[in-house]
Design an enzyme around this catalytic site. Structure first.
Site, PDB file in Angstrom:
ATOM      1  N   GLY A  11      55.457  26.882  89.232  1.00 28.33           N
ATOM      2  CA  GLY A  11      56.057  28.189  89.480  1.00 28.33           C
ATOM      3  C   GLY A  11      55.212  28.968  90.469  1.00 28.33           C
ATOM      4  N   CYS A  12      55.210  30.255  90.327  1.00 28.11           N
ATOM      5  CA  CYS A  12      54.445  31.148  91.206  1.00 28.11           C
ATOM      6  C   CYS A  12      52.982  30.706  91.248  1.00 28.11           C
ATOM      7  CB  CYS A  12      54.545  32.571  90.664  1.00 28.11           C
ATOM      8  SG  CYS A  12      53.360  33.734  91.358  1.00 28.11           S
ATOM      9  N   PHE A  13      52.458  30.464  92.447  1.00 24.94           N
ATOM     10  CA  PHE A  13      51.083  29.972  92.512  1.00 24.94           C
ATOM     11  C   PHE A  13      50.066  30.990  92.052  1.00 24.94           C
ATOM     12  CE2 PHE A  13      51.505  30.090  97.468  1.00 24.94           C
ATOM     13  CZ  PHE A  13      51.477  31.472  97.512  1.00 24.94           C
TER      14      PHE A  13
END
Length: 179
Positions: A11-13
């Protein structure tokens, strides 16, 4: 032993990066892009979903302090590996759950980690094991966007604290002391 690398997409890094920065034996976590077909992609291009890249992290770790297997167990426990091409409100292939092995040994370890974690989830794990391609670091203006406080990004403020709580509760012996 020398430092090793692990490349993971969950997902979002920034949300994934925040978890691994707190892990004993991890010396560096870098956000970037891999798994796609566009050279030197920008954040905006990757967010558009047309580059094939995943938002990912590259973790530098000391295998004498934390094993690759343990990193994978942390990874699979601190995001939802059952969501295809999404994590919460982040939707698209750039937010896929993926492991990018650096060696045949890491690839086998990834398969075993997914099998080990399957019993912990009510739905099948959809995390992919993908060939490691070129690594493109995220632009400097996106590095450390979370910065531990979440003041610059309300989404991170909502998503990261529960991940850190789960890390500290489920893997207390793997977490760096506060401060």
């Amino acid at each position: 032993m020398a430092q090793q690398l692990a490349t993971l997409a969950g997902g979002c890094f920034w949300c994934t990066e925040a978890v691994f920065k707190d892990v004993i034996g991890v010396s560096r976590v870098e956000s970037g892009y891999t798994g796609g077909h566009v050279a030197s992609p920008t954040y905006r291009e990757v967010c558009g979903g047309d580059t094939g890249h995943a938002e990912a992290i590259r973790v530098t770790f000391d295998p004498d302090r934390i094993s690759y297997d343990e990193l994978l167990d942390l990874f699979l426990a601190t995001h939802d590996p059952t969501q295809l091409n999404r994590q919460g409100n982040d939707v698209g292939t750039q937010y896929r759950s993926a492991i990018f092995p650096h060696s045949p040994e890491q690839e086998e370890a990834a398969r075993q980690a997914i099998e080990r974690s399957a019993a912990d989830w009510p739905e099948p794990i959809v995390t992919t094991i993908e060939p490691l391609t070129d690594w493109w670091p995220a632009e400097d203006d996106h590095q450390d966007y979370w910065a531990g406080e979440g003041q610059r990004n309300p989404y991170c403020l909502a998503v990261i604290p529960p991940k850190l709580t789960k890390l500290r509760k489920s893997f207390a012996d793997k977490v760096k002391p506060a401060g």
